[in-house]
Design an enzyme around this catalytic site. Structure first.
Site, short mmCIF file in Angstrom:
data_model
loop_
_atom_site.label_atom_id
_atom_site.label_comp_id
_atom_site.label_asym_id
_atom_site.label_seq_id
_atom_site.Cartn_x
_atom_site.Cartn_y
_atom_site.Cartn_z
N LYS A 182 0.81 -1.23 0.00
CA LYS A 182 0.00 0.00 0.00
C LYS A 182 0.84 1.28 0.00
O LYS A 182 0.45 2.27 -0.60
CB LYS A 182 -0.96 0.01 1.20
CG LYS A 182 -2.07 -1.03 1.07
CD LYS A 182 -3.05 -0.94 2.23
CE LYS A 182 -4.05 -2.08 2.15
NZ LYS A 182 -5.04 -2.02 3.23
N ALA B 31 -2.29 0.15 8.97
CA ALA B 31 -3.73 -0.08 9.08
C ALA B 31 -4.40 1.07 9.85
O ALA B 31 -5.43 1.60 9.43
CB ALA B 31 -3.99 -1.42 9.77
N THR C 216 5.39 0.32 20.02
CA THR C 216 6.40 1.36 19.84
C THR C 216 5.71 2.71 20.02
O THR C 216 5.03 3.20 19.12
CB THR C 216 7.02 1.27 18.42
OG1 THR C 216 7.34 -0.10 18.16
CG2 THR C 216 8.25 2.12 18.27
N LYS D 259 5.68 5.75 17.47
CA LYS D 259 4.82 5.73 16.28
C LYS D 259 3.43 6.24 16.63
O LYS D 259 2.77 6.92 15.83
CB LYS D 259 4.76 4.32 15.69
CG LYS D 259 6.01 3.99 14.87
CD LYS D 259 6.13 2.52 14.53
CE LYS D 259 5.16 2.04 13.50
NZ LYS D 259 5.33 0.58 13.25
P1 ATR Z 1 0.29 -2.61 8.85
O1 ATR Z 1 0.81 -1.71 7.80
O2 ATR Z 1 -0.46 -3.81 8.30
O3 ATR Z 1 -0.44 -1.93 9.95
P2 ATR Z 1 2.69 -2.56 10.31
O4 ATR Z 1 2.96 -1.21 9.81
O5 ATR Z 1 3.78 -3.56 10.38
O6 ATR Z 1 1.59 -3.28 9.46
O7 ATR Z 1 1.97 -2.41 11.73
C1 ATR Z 1 1.60 -3.50 12.47
C2 ATR Z 1 1.08 -3.03 13.82
O8 ATR Z 1 0.98 -4.18 14.68
C3 ATR Z 1 2.01 -2.06 14.52
O9 ATR Z 1 1.25 -1.21 15.34
C4 ATR Z 1 2.88 -3.00 15.36
O10 ATR Z 1 3.49 -2.41 16.49
P3 ATR Z 1 4.93 -1.69 16.32
O11 ATR Z 1 4.66 -0.38 15.69
O12 ATR Z 1 5.43 -1.58 17.71
O13 ATR Z 1 5.75 -2.61 15.46
C5 ATR Z 1 1.82 -3.98 15.81
N1 ATR Z 1 2.44 -5.27 16.20
C6 ATR Z 1 2.93 -6.20 15.38
N2 ATR Z 1 3.40 -7.24 16.09
C7 ATR Z 1 3.21 -6.93 17.40
C8 ATR Z 1 3.48 -7.59 18.62
N3 ATR Z 1 4.07 -8.77 18.64
N4 ATR Z 1 3.14 -6.97 19.76
C9 ATR Z 1 2.56 -5.75 19.75
N5 ATR Z 1 2.28 -5.08 18.63
C10 ATR Z 1 2.59 -5.66 17.46
#
Ligand code: ATR
Length: 285
Positions: free
Chosen positions: A68, A134, A156, A159
């Site tokens: 995207k 998302a 995080t 962000k």
């Molecule tokens: P997308 O574009 O599909 O949203 P992304 O940008 O990788 O994918 O975001 C995934 C989201 O899930 C993020 O908020 C991520 O948290 P971080 O910003 O800290 O990476 C969250 N996420 C993914 N795996 C996680 C985990 N194991 N525990 C907590 N949050 C998680």
């Protein structure tokens, strides 16, 4: 010459996409001649695959994970909501030959909430869990509905902070371990944790059970025939109102259909049929 117009969804992987089924159902309902395919683009060939599609007369593309943001970079022009999201899920060629990028995800979520679920965002307190693409993709249309407050909580925290700057008067940010204890009207899971049960277990075990209230609506942007791990956690703690993102998927598709064809499909029968066929598939396993 065929009078069928060609459309496709591009992702990697793409096998499980329901978009062809949804768009073919819309086309049947409205009497349009549409051919809608799934395309799995190699990770390093997304842009040439899009280019070839439009050069060969394709009318419109939907873009899904993980492309995207690249679709945003590739487009020439944007709708306001795509610009705000920094990500594109719908592309078409303008009459002057430029590629227009739109993002219909946020409208999909808002329409599912308001039309299908009777939930009005206006003046409500909202918790968004996650701060990736998302959440970024839906934040603008949610803000446009006039909520009272949006708390963005993410593993995080930086962000979440960055996203909350979009409307500092309305949005607050926190880490997952520091979610405010006030009652929210709507809690949206916009993380990718529902894809993996063990990842989900880890995140959910860190969330406060005080998040759960009888009248709160819990929404997972992911969908699955069974309850997603996030919704299952909410239910196990007594949540009554849990909803997955199948409605959002159908509504974002309807908005893309409108952009391409200038016609609005009736989404209710398409969503009902899709839900029934997913449940049938699940029970046959
Ligand atoms: P997308 O574009 O599909 O949203 P992304 O940008 O990788 O994918 O975001 C995934 C989201 O899930 C993020 O908020 C991520 O948290 P971080 O910003 O800290 O990476 C969250 N996420 C993914 N795996 C996680 C985990 N194991 N525990 C907590 N949050 C998680």
């Amino acid at each position: 010459m065929s009078s069928f117009q060609r459309f496709a969804v591009i992702g990697h992987p793409i096998e499980h996409s329901l978009s062809p089924q949804i768009h073919q159902a819309f086309a049947e309902q409205l009497g349009d001649q549409v051919l809608y395919e799934k395309v799995c683009a190699p990770l390093d060939e997304f842009e040439p695959v899009c280019e070839a599609f439009f050069n060969q007369g394709g009318k419109g593309l939907n873009i899904t994970v993980p492309f995207k943001e690249r679709a945003f970079d590739w487009a020439d022009l944007y709708t306001d909501r795509a610009k705000l999201a920094g990500a594109v899920n719908t592309l078409w060629k303008s009459s002057t030959g430029q590629i227009v990028g739109d993002n219909t995800d946020g409208v999909g979520l808002v329409t599912d909430l308001s039309k299908n679920l009777g939930f009005s965002i206006e003046n409500k307190r909202i918790l968004m869990i996650g701060a990736g693409g998302a959440v970024k993709g839906v934040l603008g249309p949610i803000i446009a509905q006039g909520p009272k407050q949006i708390c963005i909580s993410n593993r995080t925290e930086d962000k979440a902070q960055a996203l909350s700057k979009l409307r500092p008067d309305l949005c607050i940010a926190s880490s997952l371990s520091d979610i405010p204890s006030e009652r929210f009207d709507l809690v949206v899971n916009g993380t990718s944790i529902s894809l993996d049960q063990s990842v989900a277990d880890k995140l959910l075990s860190g969330l406060p059970s005080s998040l759960i209230h009888h009248h709160t609506c819990y929404y997972d942007m992911m969908y699955s025939p069974k309850l997603t791990p996030f919704l299952s956690w909410c239910s196990s703690l007594g949540a009554q109102n849990v909803v997955d993102g199948l409605g959002m998927l159908v509504e974002q598709a309807a908005e893309a259909y409108f952009q391409w064809h200038d016609k609005r499909p009736d989404t209710a029968p398409v969503l009902a049929n899709l839900r029934a066929s997913l449940q049938e598939l699940e029970s046959s396993h």
